[in-house]
Design an enzyme around this catalytic site. Structure first.
Site, PDB file in Angstrom:
ATOM      1  N   LYS C  79      32.228  51.334  61.743  1.00 57.96           N
ATOM      2  CA  LYS C  79      32.536  49.949  62.119  1.00 57.96           C
ATOM      3  C   LYS C  79      31.289  49.091  61.940  1.00 57.96           C
ATOM      4  CE  LYS C  79      34.458  47.337  66.074  1.00 57.96           C
ATOM      5  NZ  LYS C  79      34.941  47.441  67.473  1.00 57.96           N
ATOM      6  N   SER C 154      39.440  45.481  68.490  1.00 54.80           N
ATOM      7  CA  SER C 154      38.618  44.956  67.429  1.00 54.80           C
ATOM      8  C   SER C 154      38.331  45.951  66.306  1.00 54.80           C
ATOM      9  CB  SER C 154      37.290  44.481  68.009  1.00 54.80           C
ATOM     10  OG  SER C 154      36.555  45.572  68.537  1.00 54.80           O
ATOM     11  N   SER C 178      39.265  48.529  72.293  1.00 53.38           N
ATOM     12  CA  SER C 178      39.070  48.240  70.870  1.00 53.38           C
ATOM     13  C   SER C 178      39.133  49.449  69.951  1.00 53.38           C
ATOM     14  CB  SER C 178      37.742  47.518  70.658  1.00 53.38           C
ATOM     15  OG  SER C 178      37.884  46.160  70.962  1.00 53.38           O
TER      16      SER C 178
END
Lengths: 96, 493, 513
Positions: C79, C154, C178
């Site tokens: 990420k 997210s 997330s």
């Protein structure tokens, strides 16, 4: 309305944000909704409750006082939006 | 301050002291002063995204030591808070500090002045807490551009912020407090307290209590910054007191009528000037730093710190007086020179058994020599045993005080012992019989002087002593005088 | 042979036995990315050349018989909230568009030490704030199961790349769900470790007391494999726990035993989609049939979790994001334009005779900060900064921030009490299946309420995971969430692995044309 646009403007300055007129209007409404919702916590009596600032309650975490190499200056300054050979540069701080 | 002014100055101080650690408070960059800009930074102290602080154990140890020396209460639990504000030399947008639960509070420091410039007083310490230093903003005048340059080398250096209660009543007292605090900190070895390098910084809060027919009125509190020496503190406070009194006379404004003002000391113009500041800047939104865990301090750790303190200046002053029979002023002068000089003094005093003589020599000769050479006692070429040897010779009348000073100078220059210096100067112990014989010779050659002496005209002996010293520089003038008088009186010439 | 559907643990076996090389494996994934990421947009950057070089070097070292790390040759997606030295780390923000960290996050270092091949940086909501990946400054990520829907967020890119077969393993971060919510929306496994289990050093902070890095993968075993590499004490993170790291893969393979499962009464109330409700209950029934004891429990303060979370997280965020001021790194507004604008405003005010207004105008520096931040932060980030600044500001601190810290403890106490009775708590990960892109973009509060089931694990510091447990009639994935006490990740993995031994939800993959 739980929040006035004047309050929101003040928070914007504290947050170092700059809101346009339309943005300010929308932000005032949206923040107002959220603030109104979270006020539900008022229902709870928490007088005897210890605040919990950390998810894991550790204490006394230290590192020994031993110097380790710093970043090479060129690497440290590499991401600066404005710089010279030695320093970061910003508009004059005088008067602020 | 004019003697007839009807006001009292109320002064509180905020002192920031850089702690003498090798590495910074929350990262392991060096704290060394004077490195080229931005060469002592890392992701943590630049506040790069993702970097995290880890507390320096030595910084906490030094802070604890200081807090104990300042007789503070040490709570068993202390934590880190973020003080949020924006400034280019504060790269994270917040300073890691301590807000509602500082590591120490409610202590005090006794101050006095040996010359009586102010009454003895205990200045209460409100709190002492740890925090990280900010970087430096430099206005670039050379380039002539309206840019400031930012150096983050200092960012993250450990600071102990010591806040006093508003207990000082004159600029002299404020200076006295700072002098005593600095001395304490140097005795503890927690800071070098170098104001030029920013290791010790002082802000003052000052207002007046004005006597009026209606009672005592407090004037608005003003914070004074930019004072770069203790002398500047003293002058700024004296100036500010008088300025506030004039403002009071003109406006009659009381504490609470206006928001707290910040003024900067202009050392060139010798005035304080108002600093612009916006109201919102004071909302620091303190909250516990989630990246750092709290510190728990046990009674055992506090006791351990107490054991490590050693003898502090106040105790040392009174012990020097009682152990060596020196006066308060002398003890003060010696102690103010630091622990090493006191140790030197004690070695000399103990070895010679004459504290007063040792104290006089320390103050007149040793300290003057150190000053002339900009030297510290640790580097002084004359060791304590060497000085003791010299003073013992004086004590035994083997050498007079004036001559001893020549020897002392030689000892410094040649880095040698007292006996070597005396030998180099040709000073040998003079045989008593030789001296008597010399005196006889001189008297025989000066019948007029002998006649005067017989008539009790003692003045005549001066010239005789002068002749004797010309013949042998090593003879003790005091002893010679006695011999001349005895011989003249007994007519055994 | 196509390796895209193989599990990471199987791939590791093929690599070790020489059936496939790291380069061959990587190329299959790169081809897959080439084909599908144009429509999904899970990646912000794919390090094609660097990854190939690394895969080659691992193959070389393997051929020399060198001892290799636990993930040797496996492609891993990271990420874009994790710092990678010399490799842009944007956090999905215009603010860090050109930001290149000079250091690796500890977890990145651990991946490299385990000889993983970092294939790319995945898309995310800006600074991990959001639940749809619509808040990325660099375009949305689409759900591989239905391109009109969100992959969640997210860590939307992190979940979507696993679901679409564009990486076998993926690292995300979870501040309020997330990892778990996108895992549920994309039909993959995602685990939020206990607070302190994984180092946060180099994880760009959103809310430091809630953030935790964790693994996403197709199976429980793969998740265990990756977690074991990520977990462990880090002296650079003061909040990192000195708790030994078990062999998670081995632990996940232990038989289930007499598991006591708690079902939270409050988690099956109004607002829960009926298809999600049914799928979760069916999954719980599977455990019951396997001999688990299922009992209803109560978390009386769970209805306050959203409020608590949306005070604490923005408060910390408002401070964590203060560093983005255009001084030391990142975006800075055009100074000349900014100065001109200020000058113009001043002249206008003076002409209008508004001297006070002119006097009150921002100073140059303040205006530089404000313009920089106004231009480079997206609306959701601004909202949260504002909300947090408000909650911490003078006069409101006690009523909002401090109050929330206290309720946080009440929530924690609820969980402590519950775990006296049960080993794990199960329920839905999300109240609904993935929603349509754009559906909630103008209603932040409605969006926040979606986090109802996930935020408590962050507030309390316990561990939780989501695993696929069903599909809607329209073929959208549904996630089962399992909570366990802090540092009981092995229990989560064991339950999840058992479930996957007996069901096939984790094997289903979206049809990508």
């Amino acid at each position: 309305m739980p929040l006035s646009s004047a309050e929101v403007e003040k928070v914007a300055l504290l947050s170092r944000l700059l809101l346009g007129e339309e943005e300010l209007r929308r932000m005032t409404a949206q923040l107002g909704d959220v603030v109104e919702y979270v006020r539900q916590l008022d229902e709870l009596d928490t007088t005897a409750v210890e605040p919990m600032a950390h998810a894991a309650e550790l204490s006394n975490v230290f590192a020994p006082d031993e110097v380790q190499p710093s970043l090479d200056r060129e690497l440290a300054l590499a991401n600066a939006p404005k710089r010279d050979d030695e320093c970061y540069r910003v508009p004059a701080v005088l008067g602020d | 301050m004019m003697a007839d002014t009807a006001y009292e100055v109320i002064i509180g101080l905020e002192v920031h002291v850089q702690l003498q650690t090798q590495s910074k408070l929350f990262c392991r960059c060096s704290t060394r002063f004077g490195a080229p800009p931005n060469t002592q930074t890392c992701p943590v102290c630049i506040g790069l995204p993702g970097a995290l602080p880890v507390m320096n154990e030595e910084a906490f140890r030094l802070a604890l030591l200081t807090a104990v020396a300042l007789e503070c209460e040490i709570p068993s639990f202390t934590k880190w808070d973020r003080k949020n504000y924006y400034y280019p030399d504060l790269p994270k947008g917040y300073q890691i500090s301590q807000f509602d639960l500082p590591m120490s509070c409610h202590g005090g420091l006794e101050i006095s002045d040996a010359k009586g410039a102010f009454p003895d007083r205990r200045v209460r310490i409100l709190r002492a807490h740890l925090e990280e230093d900010a970087g430096k903003s430099m206005h670039d005048e050379v380039a002539g551009k309206a840019d400031s340059r930012i150096d983050l080398n200092r960012t993250g250096t450990p600071l102990l912020e010591i806040v006093t209660e508003p207990d000082m009543r004159s600029p002299q007292e404020a200076k006295g407090f700072l002098t005593e605090l600095k001395l304490l900190l140097t005795y503890l070895g927690v800071s070098d307290c170098n104001m030029q390098e920013g290791s010790l910084r002082v802000d003052a809060n000052v207002n007046l209590h004005v006597s009026t027919p209606g009672g005592v009125v407090a004037t608005p509190i003003v914070e004074i910054k930019n004072m770069n020496s203790f002398r500047a503190v003293e002058r700024a406070l004296a100036y500010e007191a008088e300025r506030q009194y004039q403002v009071w006379l003109e406006t009659g404004r009381k504490k609470g009528d206006v928001p707290k003002q910040t003024r900067g000391w202009d050392d060139q113009a010798q005035v304080t000037r108002g600093q612009r500041h916006k109201e919102e800047s004071s909302d620091y939104r303190y909250f516990p730093d989630p990246d750092l865990v709290p510190v728990r301090v046990t009674p055992a750790q506090i006791e351990e710190a107490r054991q490590r303190l050693g003898e502090l200046p106040a105790a040392l002053r009174s012990r020097l007086q009682s152990d060596y029979g020196i006066d308060a002023y002398s003890a003060d002068v010696l102690v103010n020179q630091g622990r090493l000089l006191v140790q030197y003094f004690e070695a000399v005093a103990q070895s010679t058994g004459d504290g007063k003589r040792a104290s006089n020599w320390m103050q007149q000769d040793v300290m003057r020599s150190l000053n002339e050479r900009s030297m510290v006692i640790g580097d002084f070429p004359v060791s304590a045993p060497a000085l003791a040897e010299l003073l013992s010779a004086v004590q035994r009348d083997e050498i007079d005080n004036t001559r001893a000073k020549d020897v002392f100078a030689r000892m410094i220059d040649d880095r040698c012992s007292a006996s070597d210096a005396m030998a180099a100067l040709g000073i040998a112990k003079v045989d008593e019989a030789q001296t008597v014989e010399l005196c006889r010779e001189i008297l025989r050659a000066n019948p007029k002087a002998v006649a005067d002496l017989k008539e009790g005209k003692q003045k005549a002996v001066g010239a005789l002593i002068g002749q004797a010293k010309q013949r042998n520089a090593n003879i003790n003038p005091g002893r010679i005088k006695e011999i001349f008088l005895d011989l003249a009186r007994s007519e055994q010439i | 042979m196509s390796l895209i559907k193989a599990s990471a643990t199987d791939l590791l076996g093929y690599l070790q036995s020489g059936q496939v090389s790291a380069v061959e494996l990587l190329k299959q994934y790169l081809d897959r990315i080439e084909t599908h990421d144009g429509s999904i947009h899970a990646y912000l950057d794919v390090a094609r050349e660097a990854a190939l070089e690394r895969a080659e070097s691992i193959d070389r070292r393997r051929s020399r018989g060198e001892r290799l790390g636990a993930l040797a040759g496996l492609p891993v997606a990271v990420k874009d909230v994790l710092c990678t030295a010399g490799w842009a780390t944007t956090c999905g923000s215009r603010m860090l568009q050109n930001y290149c960290p000079p250091y690796d996050a500890t977890v990145v270092r651990r991946l490299l030490d385990a000889d993983a091949v970092l294939v790319g940086k995945t898309n995310m909501d800006e600074f991990a704030m959001g639940g749809s990946t619509e808040n990325s400054a660099f375009g949305v990520t689409r759900n591989p199961w239905d391109l009109t829907r969100t992959p969640g967020g997210s860590s939307g890119g992190a979940a979507a790349c696993v679901a679409a077969g564009m990486a076998p393993l993926s690292v995300g971060s979870d501040t309020g769900g997330s990892i778990r919510q996108p895992a549920a929306y994309c039909g993959v496994v995602g685990l939020k470790p206990s607070y302190g289990r994984v180092s946060r050093y180099g994880l760009v902070a959103f809310a430091s007391s809630l953030d935790q890095v964790g693994p996403l993968a197709a199976t429980a075993e793969d998740t265990a494999l990756l977690l074991e590499v990520l977990a462990g004490h880090d002296p650079r993170d003061s909040t990192s726990a000195k708790v030994p790291v078990p062999d998670y893969l081995l632990a996940s393979r232990q038989p289930l035993g007499a598991l006591r499962i708690g079902l939270v009464r409050e988690h099956f109330g109004a607002g829960l989609d009926s298809e999600v409700d049914a799928a979760v209950r069916e999954a719980v029934d599977w455990f019951r049939d396997e001999g688990a004891e299922v009992k209803e429990i109560s978390l009386p303060h769970s209805r306050y979790a959203i409020s608590t979370y949306y005070i604490i997280a923005p408060s910390e965020a408002s401070s964590n994001l203060a560093r983005y001021d255009g001084v030391h790194y990142g975006y800075r507004t055009d100074e000349r334009a900014m100065l001109g604008e200020l000058q113009e405003s001043r002249q206008r005010l003076l002409q209008e005779g508004d001297n006070a207004g002119a006097e009150n105008l921002d100073g140059t520096l303040v205006r530089m900060y404000r313009k920089t931040r106004a231009e480079a932060f997206g609306p959701e980030v601004k909202r949260r900064i504002m909300l947090g600044t408000y909650a911490l500001s003078a006069g409101y601190y006690d009523a909002y921030y401090l109050k929330a810290l206290k309720v946080r403890r009440l929530i924690r106490q609820d969980f402590d009490a519950a775990f006296n009775e049960v080993d794990v708590i199960m329920g839905p990960t999300t109240p609904t299946p993935p929603f349509r892109l754009g559906e909630m973009i103008d209603d932040p509060l409605k969006m926040y309420l979606q986090d109802l089931y996930t935020v408590s694990a962050n507030l309390t510091g316990i561990c939780a995971m989501s695993l696929p447990c069903g599909q809607t009639g329209a073929g959208l994935p549904i996630g089962l969430q399992i909570h366990a006490p802090a540092f009981h990740e092995h229990r989560l993995l064991q339950a999840a692995r058992a479930f996957q031994q007996g069901t096939d939800w984790h094997i289903r993959r979206p049809d990508l044309c």
